[in-house]
Design an enzyme around this catalytic site. Structure first.
Site, PDB file in Angstrom:
ATOM      1  N   HIS A  71      -0.789 -18.042   5.901  1.00  0.00           N
ATOM      2  CA  HIS A  71       0.348 -17.429   5.203  1.00  0.00           C
ATOM      3  C   HIS A  71      -0.057 -16.421   4.123  1.00  0.00           C
ATOM      4  CE1 HIS A  71      -0.737 -20.334   2.142  1.00  0.00           C
ATOM      5  NE2 HIS A  71       0.058 -19.694   1.308  1.00  0.00           N
ATOM      6  N   HIS A  86       0.890 -12.308   0.314  1.00  0.00           N
ATOM      7  CA  HIS A  86       1.397 -13.666   0.479  1.00  0.00           C
ATOM      8  C   HIS A  86       2.717 -13.601   1.250  1.00  0.00           C
ATOM      9  CE1 HIS A  86       2.832 -17.687  -0.569  1.00  0.00           C
ATOM     10  NE2 HIS A  86       1.604 -17.946  -0.998  1.00  0.00           N
TER      11      HIS A  86
END
Length: 165
Positions: A71, A86
């Site tokens: 992620h 992110h």
């Protein structure tokens, strides 16, 4: 006239431009629904409300870190920016579901290379915010960090300008 004089002595810092690694709408970091990002504790930058499903290298860079869950990743650009990308908020809890990492730690990548593919709709359907903070982690080394807040960007459009001290 005065600005030209200052520039002629090299007193104005050079600017490093970070291109967008994700397509979408650019929002202020302070609007992110996560205090760590919103307060700039990990660095200054912006966030993107993604319209696409991939992260591309914003510059020729070296991959410094990739979270095992896929992620997030950190890279060091040839321009000297330490960048954290992110995807989503609390998406670490997905334990890698809906993320397909296409890069490796230590790899040198070229501008535009696909680094991560993600299923935005699946992430949202599980109740997660897909807002993607894009941070300059070494922002203290720069006099200013300015993002193109309010713009809708495509991949590799200008996103952040970092003015050197």
């Amino acid at each position: 006239m005065f600005n030209r004089l200052i520039s002629s002595f090299g007193l104005r810092g050079r600017c490093n431009v970070l291109l967008s690694p994700i397509a979408g709408k650019v929002i202020p970091l302070s609007d992110v629904n996560d205090q760590t990002f919103a307060a700039g504790l990990l660095g200054q930058g912006v966030a993107i409300e993604p319209s696409g499903n991939k992260v591309v290298a914003p510059s020729d860079s070296k991959i410094e870190a990739i979270f095992p869950t896929g992620h997030a990743l950190a890279l060091h650009t040839k321009e000297g920016l330490d960048v954290l990308i992110h995807i989503g908020l609390d998406t670490v809890k997905l334990d890698g579901r809906h993320f397909n990492v296409k890069a490796e730690v230590g790899q040198t990548v070229k501008k535009g290379d696909v680094l991560i593919e993600f299923d935005r709709d699946a992430i949202q359907s599980e109740g997660y915010d897909v807002t993607a903070p894009i941070l300059i982690c070494n922002s203290v080394e720069y006099a200013s960090i300015k993002g193109n807040v309010g713009d809708t960007v495509s991949e590799l459009d200008q996103l952040i300008t970092a003015r050197e001290r």
